[in-house]
Design an enzyme around this catalytic site. Structure first.
Site, PDB file in Angstrom:
ATOM      1  N   GLU A 223      -2.460   7.556  -7.633  1.00  0.00           N
ATOM      2  CA  GLU A 223      -3.538   7.336  -6.661  1.00  0.00           C
ATOM      3  C   GLU A 223      -2.883   6.936  -5.351  1.00  0.00           C
ATOM      4  O   GLU A 223      -2.437   5.801  -5.194  1.00  0.00           O
ATOM      5  CB  GLU A 223      -4.469   6.213  -7.145  1.00  0.00           C
ATOM      6  CG  GLU A 223      -5.241   6.537  -8.404  1.00  0.00           C
ATOM      7  CD  GLU A 223      -6.364   7.540  -8.179  1.00  0.00           C
ATOM      8  OE1 GLU A 223      -6.685   7.846  -7.022  1.00  0.00           O
ATOM      9  OE2 GLU A 223      -6.891   8.023  -9.181  1.00  0.00           O
ATOM     10  N   CYS A 258      -7.692   2.605   0.964  1.00  0.00           N
ATOM     11  CA  CYS A 258      -7.262   4.002   0.823  1.00  0.00           C
ATOM     12  C   CYS A 258      -8.338   4.964   1.302  1.00  0.00           C
ATOM     13  O   CYS A 258      -8.044   5.973   1.916  1.00  0.00           O
ATOM     14  CB  CYS A 258      -6.884   4.290  -0.621  1.00  0.00           C
ATOM     15  SG  CYS A 258      -8.188   3.921  -1.798  1.00  0.00           S
ATOM     16  N   GLU A 437      -9.352   8.006 -11.764  1.00  0.00           N
ATOM     17  CA  GLU A 437      -9.778   6.695 -12.232  1.00  0.00           C
ATOM     18  C   GLU A 437     -11.306   6.661 -12.195  1.00  0.00           C
ATOM     19  O   GLU A 437     -11.930   7.475 -11.527  1.00  0.00           O
ATOM     20  CB  GLU A 437      -9.168   5.591 -11.363  1.00  0.00           C
ATOM     21  CG  GLU A 437      -7.647   5.576 -11.528  1.00  0.00           C
ATOM     22  CD  GLU A 437      -6.909   4.406 -10.895  1.00  0.00           C
ATOM     23  OE1 GLU A 437      -7.290   3.994  -9.786  1.00  0.00           O
ATOM     24  OE2 GLU A 437      -5.940   3.925 -11.516  1.00  0.00           O
TER      25      GLU A 437
HETATM   26  P1  NAD Z   1       3.452   0.731  -1.651  1.00  0.00           P
HETATM   27  O1  NAD Z   1       3.560   2.139  -2.073  1.00  0.00           O
HETATM   28  O2  NAD Z   1       4.395   0.198  -0.663  1.00  0.00           O
HETATM   29  O3  NAD Z   1       3.567  -0.252  -2.920  1.00  0.00           O
HETATM   30  C1  NAD Z   1       2.746  -0.082  -4.061  1.00  0.00           C
HETATM   31  C2  NAD Z   1       3.442  -0.703  -5.257  1.00  0.00           C
HETATM   32  O4  NAD Z   1       4.609   0.046  -5.573  1.00  0.00           O
HETATM   33  C3  NAD Z   1       3.912  -2.138  -5.056  1.00  0.00           C
HETATM   34  O5  NAD Z   1       3.731  -2.838  -6.273  1.00  0.00           O
HETATM   35  C4  NAD Z   1       5.397  -1.958  -4.737  1.00  0.00           C
HETATM   36  O6  NAD Z   1       6.159  -3.099  -5.037  1.00  0.00           O
HETATM   37  C5  NAD Z   1       5.747  -0.802  -5.655  1.00  0.00           C
HETATM   38  N1  NAD Z   1       6.875   0.030  -5.230  1.00  0.00           N
HETATM   39  C6  NAD Z   1       7.218   0.374  -3.964  1.00  0.00           C
HETATM   40  N2  NAD Z   1       8.260   1.233  -3.997  1.00  0.00           N
HETATM   41  C7  NAD Z   1       8.567   1.448  -5.300  1.00  0.00           C
HETATM   42  C8  NAD Z   1       9.534   2.242  -5.963  1.00  0.00           C
HETATM   43  N3  NAD Z   1      10.382   2.993  -5.282  1.00  0.00           N
HETATM   44  N4  NAD Z   1       9.561   2.232  -7.311  1.00  0.00           N
HETATM   45  C9  NAD Z   1       8.691   1.487  -8.018  1.00  0.00           C
HETATM   46  N5  NAD Z   1       7.749   0.689  -7.437  1.00  0.00           N
HETATM   47  C10 NAD Z   1       7.685   0.681  -6.094  1.00  0.00           C
HETATM   48  O7  NAD Z   1       1.947   0.631  -1.195  1.00  0.00           O
HETATM   49  P2  NAD Z   1       1.191  -0.600  -0.569  1.00  0.00           P
HETATM   50  O8  NAD Z   1       1.710  -0.823   0.803  1.00  0.00           O
HETATM   51  O9  NAD Z   1       1.195  -1.752  -1.530  1.00  0.00           O
HETATM   52  O10 NAD Z   1      -0.301   0.012  -0.509  1.00  0.00           O
HETATM   53  C11 NAD Z   1      -0.717   0.831   0.534  1.00  0.00           C
HETATM   54  C12 NAD Z   1      -0.881   2.282   0.118  1.00  0.00           C
HETATM   55  O11 NAD Z   1      -1.638   2.391  -1.088  1.00  0.00           O
HETATM   56  C13 NAD Z   1      -1.659   3.088   1.135  1.00  0.00           C
HETATM   57  O12 NAD Z   1      -1.036   4.330   1.361  1.00  0.00           O
HETATM   58  C14 NAD Z   1      -3.011   3.290   0.477  1.00  0.00           C
HETATM   59  O13 NAD Z   1      -3.739   4.390   0.946  1.00  0.00           O
HETATM   60  C15 NAD Z   1      -2.633   3.406  -0.944  1.00  0.00           C
HETATM   61  N6  NAD Z   1      -3.782   3.122  -1.816  1.00  0.00           N
HETATM   62  C16 NAD Z   1      -4.337   4.141  -2.546  1.00  0.00           C
HETATM   63  C17 NAD Z   1      -5.460   3.907  -3.349  1.00  0.00           C
HETATM   64  C18 NAD Z   1      -6.093   4.995  -4.175  1.00  0.00           C
HETATM   65  O14 NAD Z   1      -6.898   4.696  -5.056  1.00  0.00           O
HETATM   66  N7  NAD Z   1      -5.799   6.261  -3.954  1.00  0.00           N
HETATM   67  C19 NAD Z   1      -6.005   2.622  -3.394  1.00  0.00           C
HETATM   68  C20 NAD Z   1      -5.414   1.618  -2.619  1.00  0.00           C
HETATM   69  C21 NAD Z   1      -4.289   1.874  -1.849  1.00  0.00           C
END
Ligand code: NAD
Length: 472
Positions: A223, A258, A437
């Site tokens: 997602e 998101c 989801e």
């Molecule tokens: P992020 O991708 O930076 O981090 C998300 C999670 O991934 C965190 O727990 C982080 O620690 C972990 N993570 C980061 N890099 C990783 C790696 N290389 N390997 C394993 N784990 C890793 O995102 P964020 O800044 O926490 O959230 C913002 C983003 O999430 C936005 O792009 C938003 O649109 C998206 N989002 C999508 C939905 C959806 O349902 N589609 C919902 C909410 C947020």
């Protein structure tokens, strides 16, 4: 042992809580514990599992007020939103309890040639990696269906909002929580005993996690982000309340949602009218301040780098000839936190970064159009396709355009949370991810079909198949 100190983004000098960083050995131990817990958990009938989950919902519900305050202090989201998030997460958990026994029941295929049953088998241990913007609900949409189906879960929440979700997870059976950033996430999604990965977050992490899981042949659900257009057809007819809902569709959670409305397409002939009504609505409903102050509807953004990124996007827009219209009202001290002025930006071309990129913050471009023909191509530009909205006095006309939009979810005459349904599958198309989801599809995401077949030909008195036969 390393520790994550989570500061309050509204008052950065204040530490809200601490969690230990889990190293690779700790992740391994958590996956093993989950593997052991899952044997007993999966052996229980689904009716018993959902009864335990229902009790967990009751227990969390009793603490919802206190958890909402914790969530507001760690995430910067207004208290009312945090209460809403926890209550929605519990509503979803109860929906799963009510529906999982039916949706996940073994299905008997009406097969005259024997007894043919499709079981819904859990994967085993599911590894979940979640973001900070709605940490409780985005974990719950993974935990509830995975657990109801008989999986165990290891959850790695974001280090930027690890506290409230850990408390909620502790109330659930067969769940382990590990902490940290990308290294802990990597250790989890590449663990050989993790049989399914569920991720919500940004594009860059999503690509890396999907590749890492793929290298282990571990299936994943992704997602990811969106750059969602809100399209106002020439006949749009918005009341003052509608404008207020629209403003919050962009600026709730400081624009860090998101499926927020991230690009506004308005008929050129009605831009002045729209801008005036929109800014007036923002003046009424958009109150920026400390998340715990009553009446505040927009808090800070999540971190210093996030605030810098949004300010740079707005500054870059001005240098391309755009105009910034500050929105809403501020209350209290905004100097001690990561506050960013909510802004409507006009006068941009379609190539401006604020238009082409997911801003994930409190700035939104208003983009005029001349003819409806332009709309599908402009709205569908780019790689993302999470959600969209179409606003029209004629619902059929809105549905017609909705069918031409590349988005996993199109809202009509609303946008964002006010248009969600627990019963409908949610997820992106194109590079906004895969898998779903919510709804029945969200339950089926955590099981694999496993067939048991007793062909009639070999049952008592059966003649067996002729040597040349091949199953039809
Ligand atoms: P992020 O991708 O930076 O981090 C998300 C999670 O991934 C965190 O727990 C982080 O620690 C972990 N993570 C980061 N890099 C990783 C790696 N290389 N390997 C394993 N784990 C890793 O995102 P964020 O800044 O926490 O959230 C913002 C983003 O999430 C936005 O792009 C938003 O649109 C998206 N989002 C999508 C939905 C959806 O349902 N589609 C919902 C909410 C947020």
């Amino acid at each position: 042992m390393d520790v994550i100190r989570r500061e309050n983004p509204a008052r950065v000098a204040e530490v809200v809580g601490r969690v230990p960083v889990t190293d690779a050995d700790g992740v391994d131990a958590a996956v093993r514990r989950a593997g052991e817990a899952r044997r007993e958990w999966a052996a229980r009938p689904i009716g018993e599992r959902v009864a335990v989950l229902w009790e967990a919902a009751e227990a969390v519900s009793g603490r919802a007020g206190e958890l909402a305050v914790l969530l507001a202090r760690e995430s910067g989201k207004p208290l009312a939103d945090c209460r809403g998030e926890i209550s929605f997460a519990l509503t979803y958990l109860r929906w799963v309890c009510d529906n999982a026994p039916r949706v996940l029941a073994p299905a008997e295929i009406d097969d005259a040639a024997g007894r043919l049953v499709v079981r819904r088998a859990p994967y085993g241990v599911v590894g979940c990696v979640t973001p900070w913007n709605a940490p409780v609900i985005l974990a719950m949409v993974k935990l509830a269906p995975a657990l109801a189906a008989g999986n165990a879960v290891v959850l790695k929440p974001s280090p930027l909002a690890p506290l409230a979700v850990s408390e909620v997870a502790a109330a659930l059976p067969a769940v382990e929580v590990v902490h940290g950033g990308a290294p802990a996430g990597r250790a989890l999604v590449t663990h050989p005993a993790v049989r399914k990965v569920a991720f919500t977050g940004g594009d860059a992490a999503g690509r890396e996690i999907a590749a890492a899981a793929g290298s282990m042949l571990t299936p994943s659900v992704m997602e990811l982000g969106g750059n969602d257009p809100a399209i106002f057809l020439p006949d749009f007819a918005l009341s003052g309340d509608d404008y207020e809902r629209l403003v919050m569709a962009t600026f709730a959670t400081s624009g860090q949602v998101c499926m927020a409305a991230k690009r506004l397409y308005v008929p050129r002939a009605r831009v002045a009218e729209f801008t005036e009504a929109y800014t007036a609505a923002a003046e009424r409903v958009l109150v920026v301040g400390d998340p715990l102050t009553p009446g505040v509807t927009m808090g800070p953004v999540i971190s210093g780098p996030a605030a810098d990124r949004i300010r740079a996007l707005v500054a870059g827009s001005l240098s391309r000839g755009g105009t910034a219209v500050p929105l809403g009202r501020a209350v209290g001290d905004l100097e001690s936190g990561y506050f960013v002025t909510p802004t409507l930006v006009t006068g941009l071309d379609d190539q401006a970064p604020l238009v082409t990129e997911e801003q994930f913050g409190p700035a939104v471009p208003l983009l005029p159009y001349d003819t409806e023909k332009e709309l599908p191509a402009r709205a569908n530009a780019g790689d993302l396709g999470l959600a969209a909205s179409v606003w029209s006095a004629d619902e059929d006309r809105a549905f017609d355009l909705a069918a031409r939009l590349e988005a996993g979810y199109v809202f009509v005459n609303t946008h964002n949370r006010t248009g969600m349904s627990l019963r409908a599958p949610f997820g992106g198309v194109k590079r906004s991810g895969y898998g779903r989801e919510y709804g029945e599809e969200g339950l089926l995401e955590y099981v694999q079909s496993a067939v048991v077949h007793a062909p009639a030909a070999f049952r008592d008195g059966g003649a067996g198949l002729p040597a040349t036969a091949y199953p039809a």
